[in-house]
Scaffold this active site. Structure first.
Site, short mmCIF file in Angstrom:
data_model
loop_
_atom_site.label_atom_id
_atom_site.label_comp_id
_atom_site.label_asym_id
_atom_site.label_seq_id
_atom_site.Cartn_x
_atom_site.Cartn_y
_atom_site.Cartn_z
N HIS A 222 0.82 -1.20 0.00
CA HIS A 222 0.00 0.00 0.00
C HIS A 222 0.87 1.26 0.00
O HIS A 222 0.62 2.20 -0.75
CB HIS A 222 -0.93 -0.04 1.22
CG HIS A 222 -1.86 1.12 1.29
ND1 HIS A 222 -1.99 1.90 2.39
CD2 HIS A 222 -2.70 1.65 0.37
CE1 HIS A 222 -2.88 2.85 2.17
NE2 HIS A 222 -3.32 2.72 0.94
N HIS B 28 1.34 4.19 -3.19
CA HIS B 28 1.26 5.65 -3.09
C HIS B 28 2.58 6.34 -3.41
O HIS B 28 2.62 7.56 -3.52
CB HIS B 28 0.75 6.05 -1.70
CG HIS B 28 -0.73 5.82 -1.55
ND1 HIS B 28 -1.68 6.68 -2.04
CD2 HIS B 28 -1.43 4.80 -0.99
CE1 HIS B 28 -2.89 6.23 -1.76
NE2 HIS B 28 -2.77 5.08 -1.13
N GLU C 287 -9.84 11.56 -4.67
CA GLU C 287 -8.67 11.27 -3.82
C GLU C 287 -8.28 12.46 -2.93
O GLU C 287 -8.05 12.22 -1.74
CB GLU C 287 -7.49 10.82 -4.68
CG GLU C 287 -6.33 10.34 -3.81
CD GLU C 287 -5.15 9.80 -4.59
OE1 GLU C 287 -5.11 9.97 -5.82
OE2 GLU C 287 -4.24 9.23 -3.95
N HIS D 145 -11.12 12.20 0.08
CA HIS D 145 -10.44 11.01 0.62
C HIS D 145 -9.27 11.38 1.51
O HIS D 145 -9.13 10.87 2.63
CB HIS D 145 -9.98 10.11 -0.54
CG HIS D 145 -8.86 9.21 -0.15
ND1 HIS D 145 -7.54 9.55 -0.33
CD2 HIS D 145 -8.86 8.00 0.47
CE1 HIS D 145 -6.78 8.58 0.13
NE2 HIS D 145 -7.55 7.63 0.61
N HIS E 81 -8.69 10.64 5.68
CA HIS E 81 -7.55 10.06 6.42
C HIS E 81 -7.18 10.95 7.59
O HIS E 81 -6.93 10.47 8.70
CB HIS E 81 -6.34 9.91 5.49
CG HIS E 81 -6.31 8.61 4.74
ND1 HIS E 81 -5.59 7.53 5.15
CD2 HIS E 81 -6.91 8.22 3.59
CE1 HIS E 81 -5.74 6.53 4.29
NE2 HIS E 81 -6.55 6.92 3.33
N HIS F 41 -12.56 3.51 3.24
CA HIS F 41 -12.46 3.18 1.81
C HIS F 41 -13.73 2.54 1.27
O HIS F 41 -14.00 2.64 0.07
CB HIS F 41 -11.19 2.35 1.55
CG HIS F 41 -10.04 3.26 1.26
ND1 HIS F 41 -9.85 3.84 0.03
CD2 HIS F 41 -9.09 3.77 2.07
CE1 HIS F 41 -8.81 4.65 0.08
NE2 HIS F 41 -8.32 4.62 1.32
#
Ligand code: CUO
Length: 685
Positions: free
Chosen positions: A213, A217, A348, A363, A367, A403
């Site tokens: 992951h 990114h 995003e 998004h 986070h 998510h």
């Protein structure tokens, strides 16, 4: 290594192409330098070659060796004015100031005109910069520089072990270091049996998945501007959707395997039911904050819950209307194949968002909201939570809830699109006659596969400070990780004439949590892509055999830091051969996790196999099947630069609504039942 080509038992095998090359002295030197630079990242450099560079090199005296001299001056100014993040502070990519500084360094490293200047700049900046800030900028530069193609970065969990390991393991590693006792330290998953979420902690806390992951990114940074940095990121927004969609689908399959219902999406104005205690500590000694059960989101000084709802409302409006508003009051249509890419960038939000002022960064802010939920007003100076780092985020079950919330927006868009017509689904020349899945262990029966837990070692030398790196003691953590027996697909395909196809393989639990069979239109959104690969078919029956190890979505276990270092050193001394692959990817689902766990008594899944027309699907003119096969982890990680060869929407043909299951399943598709059994011990192969 991916030996990549389908064996046609009927007509003989096609050519096997490997992208592996023998490393020359230049490559080996670069590989060694990179490893030395990343050893004990939190301590100043001690390697004599590197300290010599550090003392002698000045980027300001070499401005002609950078594409963007102004970027070098900017970074040097950050250093000389003392504005850089302290080395002991906690770097967060989501913090605009931290990120701007990281990008300033990245521009220096990425813009160096030759390897020598790049590496010396890296050495020069390493001890001036916050270690994780440096690591991120340096890693992204290595991954994107042509002259570093094939260079392997050591596993993230061995460079910054604090981000992957629990506090007790790190503490024991220090004890081992103090007493100079080699030690293997068992690591348990966080939580207790009193928390049902703990049953799936092995998945969220898998170090390989966290590494995948974080590398995704790095390969597709949300701050990437291709007009500035060069490399085009083909379908980055769609890949953002699809890779995370697959992670959520995998998590749900794991939950069903453990008698848990699928994960619920979180909502901005509802309680976050599950708490989370990471049990981990940052390198600087601050503990990752713990979140009790049933917390509500709180307004941050710069971002309110209302802001989140407003921005999301605009995104929902765009999806419902089928148009996105641009900054100059124009409209771009969303309801087409490319719409998902546009929407991905917007949700995003990445630097590709067509209108970040209007659509915000839903998004990314999600986070941050989760990361700071226990101290939203920053009254207590709590450090960032696990959700603020890509390498730690999936440990928290709330990651999957966030998510799923985001994924539902993508589903809303996909459900707006017309279902595929039969002409888009069928491949008239091709019929799949039979599909079988065969495991390689001795007790294997067809269409039954085995999973089990086994041990994996993590080198902890970097977790502890070392006064004398030559006399390090061997300290390792041992973690229990899901694995599966190797298996192969045997697919009998009849072709009316010689054709090339792409075989697409998906897996889905057959029953939902209530034990009911789901209609295809419901189950399709939880499909897990296991593989897709090109195949050449001759007239008549073809028996296509494909090994699970060649999956287009996974990567093999990476070599550990010590092993990599040992291999390079031996190769430099001429004692062994070091090969490398210029298409090597750090991004890729760990191969161990290809299959969901299943149940001890066996759990039934459905395996869908679809063959589509290669010559219609491939958008990179002239690209040969074997070239496509040499690109690892294409399914979840796309390509670093250039076009993704497969032009079909990701998840095709299950990405759109299915009106009638019977009509949908054309002869080029086949479904079989498959059982996955989880056993206590690794079966005998
Ligand atoms: Cu990968 Cu939310 O994007 O974690």
């Amino acid at each position: 290594m991916r030996f990549a080509w389908v064996l046609l038992l009927v007509l003989g095998a096609c050519a096997v192409v490997s992208a592996e090359k023998q490393a020359d002295a230049t490559f080996l030197k670069r590989q060694l330098q990179v490893l030395n630079l990343l050893r004990h990242l939190n301590q100043p450099l001690t390697d004599p070659e590197l300290t010599a560079f550090k003392d002698s090199f000045s980027p300001l005296n070499n401005l002609n060796k950078f594409k963007d001299p102004a970027a070098v001056r900017d970074f040097v100014e950050l250093v000389t004015t003392g504005k850089l993040l302290e080395r002991d502070a906690i770097f967060s990519l989501f913090n605009p100031r931290h990120r701007a500084q990281m990008v300033a360094l990245f521009k220096v490293l990425h813009g160096a005109v030759d390897y020598d200047t790049f590496f010396k700049s890296a050495v020069w900046s390493r001890d001036l910069t916050n270690p994780r800030q440096f690591l991120y900028a340096f890693s992204v530069a290595v991954l994107h520089r042509e002259d570093c193609r094939g260079v392997i970065l050591p596993p993230a969990y061995e460079v910054t072990p604090h981000m992957f390991l629990t506090t007790d393991v790190v503490r024991k590693a220090y004890q081992a270091k103090m007493t100079r006792t080699p030690m293997v330290i068992p690591m348990r998953f966080t939580g207790s049996v009193n928390n049902p979420e703990q049953r799936v902690a092995y998945f969220g806390e898998d170090v390989g998945m966290n590494s995948h992951h974080s590398h995704w990114h790095m390969d597709f940074p949300f701050w990437w501007r291709s007009e500035e940095f060069g490399e085009q990121k083909d379908r980055q927004g769609e890949l953002f959707f699809y890779m995370h969609h697959q992670m959520v689908a995998r998590f749900d399959a794991e939950r069903l395997s453990n008698n848990l219902p699928v994960v619920e999406p979180l909502e901005w104005d509802q309680k976050i039911v599950e708490g989370f205690a990471p049990g981990a500590t940052y390198e600087n000694g601050q503990e990752f904050p713990m979140r009790p059960d049933n917390m509500n989101f709180g307004d941050l000084p710069w971002l309110t819950i209302q802001d989140m709802k407003i921005v999301e409302g605009r995104i929902r409006d765009a999806i419902a209307s089928g148009f996105v508003k641009t900054t100059d009051a124009g409209l771009i249509s969303l309801n087409n194949t490319a719409g998902i890419d546009l929407l991905g960038g917007l949700v995003e939000s990445s630097a590709r968002s067509v209108n970040p002022m209007f659509y915000g960064q839903l998004h990314n802010d999600g986070h941050v909201m989760l990361s700071k939920v226990t101290d939203p007003q920053q009254r207590y100076g709590m450090p960032p939570g696990v959700m603020e780092h890509f390498e730690t985020a999936t440990r928290d079950p709330a990651f999957f809830r966030l998510h799923k919330h985001v994924d539902n927006l993508f589903k809303m868009h996909k459900d707006q699109l017309p279902p595929y017509a039969a002409s888009e689904l069928e491949f008239p020349e091709v019929t799949i006659e039979a599909v079988k899945v065969i495991g390689t262990c001795k007790a294997s029966t067809p269409n039954q596969l085995i999973t089990y837990f086994d041990e994996s070692h993590i080198d902890l030398k970097n977790a502890v400070h070392a006064e004398d790196q030559k006399q390090e003691v061997d300290i390792k953590a041992v973690v229990s990780r899901l694995n599966h027996e190797p298996f192969k697909y045997v697919i009998t395909i009849n072709a009316k004439k010689p054709v090339r196809g792409i075989v697409r393989v998906f897996l889905t639990p057959k029953f939902n949590w209530f034990g009911q069979q789901m209609p295809l239109d419901v189950s399709r959104w939880g499909f897990i892509e296991l593989d897709h690969f090109p195949v050449s078919l001759q007239h008549g029956d073809n028996v296509v055999t494909r090994s699970s190890a060649d999956s287009a979505v996974t990567i093999p276990e990476p070599r550990g830091f010590s092993q990599l270092m040992g291999d390079v050193q031996k190769s430099i001394r001429g004692e062994q051969v070091f090969t490398y692959d210029k298409y090597y990817r750090h991004c890729g689902f760990p191969h161990r996790l290809l299959l969901p766990k299943g149940k001890p008594e066996g759990m039934t899944y459905k395996l869908y196999v679809v063959v589509t027309d290669y010559d219609k699907d491939i958008v990179t003119a002239g690209m040969k099947p074997e070239e496509i096969e040499s690109l690892p982890s294409l399914g979840y990680c796309g390509v670093m630069d250039g076009k993704i060869p497969d032009g079909k929407p990701m998840g095709f043909p299950f990405d759109r609504r299915v009106v009638s299951e019977e009509q949908f399943l054309t002869p080029n598709m086949k479904v079989v039942d498959l059982t996955i059994k989880n056993v206590k011990q690794k079966p005998i192969e």
